[in-house]
Design a protein around this motif. Structure first.
Motif, mmCIF file in Angstrom:
data_model
loop_
_atom_site.group_PDB
_atom_site.id
_atom_site.type_symbol
_atom_site.label_atom_id
_atom_site.label_comp_id
_atom_site.label_asym_id
_atom_site.label_seq_id
_atom_site.Cartn_x
_atom_site.Cartn_y
_atom_site.Cartn_z
ATOM 1 N N ASP A 135 0.812 -1.218 0.000
ATOM 2 C CA ASP A 135 0.000 0.000 0.000
ATOM 3 C C ASP A 135 0.844 1.266 0.000
ATOM 4 O OD1 ASP A 135 -2.350 -1.412 -0.086
ATOM 5 O OD2 ASP A 135 -2.736 -1.309 2.070
ATOM 6 N N ASN A 136 2.076 1.194 0.539
ATOM 7 C CA ASN A 136 2.944 2.375 0.566
ATOM 8 C C ASN A 136 3.750 2.543 -0.717
ATOM 9 O OD1 ASN A 136 4.802 0.327 0.796
ATOM 10 N ND2 ASN A 136 5.675 1.010 2.745
ATOM 11 N N GLY A 137 3.481 1.699 -1.705
ATOM 12 C CA GLY A 137 4.186 1.789 -2.967
ATOM 13 C C GLY A 137 5.439 0.955 -3.055
ATOM 14 N N HIS A 138 5.831 0.344 -1.939
ATOM 15 C CA HIS A 138 6.998 -0.533 -1.946
ATOM 16 C C HIS A 138 6.657 -1.858 -2.624
ATOM 17 C CE1 HIS A 138 9.375 1.474 1.589
ATOM 18 N NE2 HIS A 138 8.937 2.350 0.694
ATOM 19 N N PHE A 139 7.701 -2.639 -2.894
ATOM 20 C CA PHE A 139 7.542 -3.946 -3.529
ATOM 21 C C PHE A 139 8.138 -5.023 -2.625
ATOM 22 C CE2 PHE A 139 8.248 -0.689 -6.777
ATOM 23 C CZ PHE A 139 7.090 -0.820 -7.549
ATOM 24 N N LEU A 140 7.394 -6.093 -2.408
ATOM 25 C CA LEU A 140 7.871 -7.223 -1.613
ATOM 26 C C LEU A 140 8.040 -8.404 -2.556
ATOM 27 C CD1 LEU A 140 8.529 -8.037 1.338
ATOM 28 C CD2 LEU A 140 6.185 -8.913 1.500
ATOM 29 N N ILE A 141 9.266 -8.939 -2.624
ATOM 30 C CA ILE A 141 9.609 -9.925 -3.640
ATOM 31 C C ILE A 141 10.151 -11.203 -2.996
ATOM 32 C CG2 ILE A 141 10.912 -10.369 -5.743
ATOM 33 C CD1 ILE A 141 9.088 -7.940 -5.986
ATOM 34 N N ALA A 142 9.651 -12.348 -3.454
ATOM 35 C CA ALA A 142 10.211 -13.638 -3.071
ATOM 36 C C ALA A 142 11.255 -14.026 -4.116
ATOM 37 C CB ALA A 142 9.120 -14.694 -2.989
ATOM 38 N N HIS A 143 12.515 -13.900 -3.764
ATOM 39 C CA HIS A 143 13.612 -14.276 -4.659
ATOM 40 C C HIS A 143 13.922 -15.756 -4.434
ATOM 41 C CE1 HIS A 143 14.513 -10.311 -6.285
ATOM 42 N NE2 HIS A 143 14.469 -9.805 -5.076
ATOM 43 N N TYR A 144 13.257 -16.578 -5.204
ATOM 44 C CA TYR A 144 13.316 -18.030 -5.015
ATOM 45 C C TYR A 144 14.733 -18.577 -5.196
ATOM 46 C CZ TYR A 144 12.623 -22.953 -6.359
ATOM 47 O OH TYR A 144 12.713 -24.321 -6.469
ATOM 48 N N GLY A 145 15.381 -18.261 -6.301
ATOM 49 C CA GLY A 145 16.700 -18.802 -6.584
ATOM 50 C C GLY A 145 17.762 -18.308 -5.621
ATOM 51 N N GLU A 146 17.680 -17.029 -5.235
ATOM 52 C CA GLU A 146 18.659 -16.436 -4.327
ATOM 53 C C GLU A 146 18.313 -16.702 -2.867
ATOM 54 O OE1 GLU A 146 18.977 -12.348 -5.392
ATOM 55 O OE2 GLU A 146 19.716 -12.787 -7.407
ATOM 56 N N GLN A 147 17.188 -17.347 -2.620
ATOM 57 C CA GLN A 147 16.749 -17.771 -1.276
ATOM 58 C C GLN A 147 16.727 -16.584 -0.297
ATOM 59 O OE1 GLN A 147 17.896 -21.893 -0.140
ATOM 60 N NE2 GLN A 147 19.437 -21.723 -1.758
ATOM 61 N N GLY A 167 14.320 -21.473 -0.309
ATOM 62 C CA GLY A 167 13.722 -20.790 -1.453
ATOM 63 C C GLY A 167 12.318 -20.301 -1.187
ATOM 64 N N PRO A 168 12.108 -18.987 -0.970
ATOM 65 C CA PRO A 168 10.760 -18.457 -0.742
ATOM 66 C C PRO A 168 9.942 -18.460 -2.027
ATOM 67 C CG PRO A 168 12.296 -16.645 -0.944
ATOM 68 C CD PRO A 168 13.125 -17.910 -0.986
ATOM 69 N N HIS A 169 8.661 -18.764 -1.887
ATOM 70 C CA HIS A 169 7.773 -18.742 -3.050
ATOM 71 C C HIS A 169 6.735 -17.640 -2.949
ATOM 72 C CE1 HIS A 169 4.326 -19.785 -5.589
ATOM 73 N NE2 HIS A 169 5.188 -20.426 -6.356
ATOM 74 N N SER A 170 6.129 -17.445 -1.776
ATOM 75 C CA SER A 170 5.037 -16.482 -1.633
ATOM 76 C C SER A 170 5.204 -15.660 -0.363
ATOM 77 C CB SER A 170 3.683 -17.199 -1.609
ATOM 78 O OG SER A 170 3.459 -17.860 -2.827
ATOM 79 N N VAL A 171 4.623 -14.459 -0.393
ATOM 80 C CA VAL A 171 4.771 -13.531 0.726
ATOM 81 C C VAL A 171 3.447 -12.829 1.006
ATOM 82 C CG1 VAL A 171 7.239 -13.085 0.493
ATOM 83 C CG2 VAL A 171 5.639 -11.805 -0.928
ATOM 84 N N ILE A 172 3.184 -12.583 2.284
ATOM 85 C CA ILE A 172 2.055 -11.753 2.715
ATOM 86 C C ILE A 172 2.566 -10.846 3.826
ATOM 87 C CG2 ILE A 172 -0.245 -11.673 3.734
ATOM 88 C CD1 ILE A 172 -0.661 -14.549 2.802
ATOM 89 N N LYS A 173 2.523 -9.537 3.600
ATOM 90 C CA LYS A 173 2.941 -8.604 4.641
ATOM 91 C C LYS A 173 1.723 -8.061 5.356
ATOM 92 C CE LYS A 173 6.099 -4.915 5.812
ATOM 93 N NZ LYS A 173 7.231 -4.088 5.367
ATOM 94 N N LEU A 174 1.728 -8.149 6.684
ATOM 95 C CA LEU A 174 0.615 -7.692 7.503
ATOM 96 C C LEU A 174 0.779 -6.215 7.867
ATOM 97 C CD1 LEU A 174 0.372 -10.754 9.907
ATOM 98 C CD2 LEU A 174 -0.731 -10.420 7.689
ATOM 99 N N LYS A 175 -0.289 -5.608 8.331
ATOM 100 C CA LYS A 175 -0.267 -4.187 8.672
ATOM 101 C C LYS A 175 0.668 -3.896 9.836
ATOM 102 C CE LYS A 175 -4.866 -3.146 6.849
ATOM 103 N NZ LYS A 175 -6.241 -2.685 7.156
ATOM 104 N N ASN A 176 0.910 -4.898 10.709
ATOM 105 C CA ASN A 176 1.812 -4.686 11.848
ATOM 106 C C ASN A 176 3.279 -4.891 11.475
ATOM 107 O OD1 ASN A 176 2.107 -7.447 11.621
ATOM 108 N ND2 ASN A 176 1.367 -7.925 13.687
ATOM 109 N N GLY A 177 3.543 -5.180 10.203
ATOM 110 C CA GLY A 177 4.916 -5.353 9.750
ATOM 111 C C GLY A 177 5.389 -6.783 9.688
ATOM 112 N N ASP A 178 4.635 -7.704 10.298
ATOM 113 C CA ASP A 178 4.995 -9.117 10.197
ATOM 114 C C ASP A 178 4.783 -9.609 8.765
ATOM 115 O OD1 ASP A 178 5.482 -9.039 12.890
ATOM 116 O OD2 ASP A 178 3.780 -10.307 13.478
ATOM 117 N N THR A 179 5.526 -10.637 8.381
ATOM 118 C CA THR A 179 5.453 -11.158 7.022
ATOM 119 C C THR A 179 5.373 -12.680 7.032
ATOM 120 O OG1 THR A 179 6.780 -9.321 6.168
ATOM 121 C CG2 THR A 179 6.588 -11.263 4.772
#
Length: 282
Positions: A135-147, A167-179
């Motif tokens: 929502d703040n315009g930032h981007f949250l990325i799961a870099h699978y190959g770079e783990q 290797g991360p596949h998916s991400v959800i960032k919460l309003k409290n900053g937890d991911t």
């Protein structure tokens, strides 16, 4: 076979991507009621108007339930992530080019941010999986190959980073900053972790918590309003005889329901619950 691990509230209707089956589908009351071709699909959303937005290997489509195409984007790059933004535009992450794009409904590039140091380089097939614009315009990325999971600001500058072995596949960032981070199988420990801003693990689900150790490669997740998680368990690397394609767990790691071997489903890579559109979904 579809089976439930408890008698608590069940999910009656959801959409999912079948990566190796080459389709997206909607299941209601244990039956597939709609499907559409989608090669190597890895991400999808059910929009407020009922249309389905999903990736197609090298593109993104929005279609109606009558299979009319409303939006289409194609690329030479692999695409594993898409997202409809609040302004009506569509966020698309191009894996090979490292480009984070905002596309208008007519297909015009409104904004482009490249997160590669060498913008002429091909980052390869494993550079990105799930990606979200926050929502703040930032981007949250799961870099699978770079783990690793990384957050970039509006200009593409790295502002937060955490190593994720496996290797991360998916991400959800919460309003409290937890991911929430869904982890694949590179370290033979598929799992979901929740980390805080300090990168501390505050919650974790793995095969150690589930009888039969069914987890193979965790894909897309949907966080429901009640705090439970419904997530895809991609089985394409192992193709087990009795796969568990989708699981739903509560905060206490209790399995609420699962979807196992089912005629017409090959490998589920992402899932979206219909009728429970929380502010942070998948």
């Amino acid at each position: 076979m579809i089976f439930s691990a408890s008698l608590t509230s069940q999910i009656n209707k959801f959409a999912a991507t079948d990566y190796s089956g080459g389709k997206v589908f909607i299941m209601e009351n244990n039956k597939i009621i709609w499907q559409h071709p989608a090669p190597n699909s890895n991400d999808l959303w059910v929009l407020k108007n009922g249309n389905i937005l999903f990736t197609t290997g090298n593109g993104v489509l929005e279609v109606t339930l009558n299979n009319d195409t409303i939006f289409e984007y194609t690329s030479k790059s692999n695409i594993f992530a898409c997202q409809r933004l609040k302004n009506g535009n569509t966020f698309i992450a191009e894996c090979n080019t490292g480009k984070l794009l905002e596309i208008s409904p007519k297909g015009k590039v409104i904004k482009e941010v490249c997160i590669l140091n060498d913008k002429n380089n091909d980052a390869g097939f494993a550079f990105m999986r799930n990606a979200r614009r926050l929502d703040n315009g930032h981007f949250l990325i799961a870099h699978y190959g770079e783990q690793r999971v990384s957050e970039y600001d509006k200009s593409g500058k790295l502002v937060w980073n955490i190593d994720v072995p496996g290797g991360p596949h998916s991400v959800i960032k919460l309003k409290n900053g937890d991911t929430y981070i869904a982890v694949a199988d590179k370290d033979n420990n598929p799992r979901i972790i929740k980390v805080n801003k300090k990168k501390e693990i505050v919650w974790q689900l793995s095969n150690d918590d589930i009888p039969g150790k069914p987890l193979k490669f965790i894909g897309g997740m949907h966080l429901l309003k009640d705090g439970s998680l419904m997530f895809a368990n991609w089985v394409g690397h192992e193709n087990p005889e009795s796969p568990v394609h989708i699981l739903r767990v509560d905060k206490n790691k209790t399995i609420i329901s699962t979807i196992g071997k089912y005629d017409g489903i090959n490998t589920v890579s992402s899932v979206y619950v219909i009728g429970d559109e929380s502010s942070q979904t998948h």
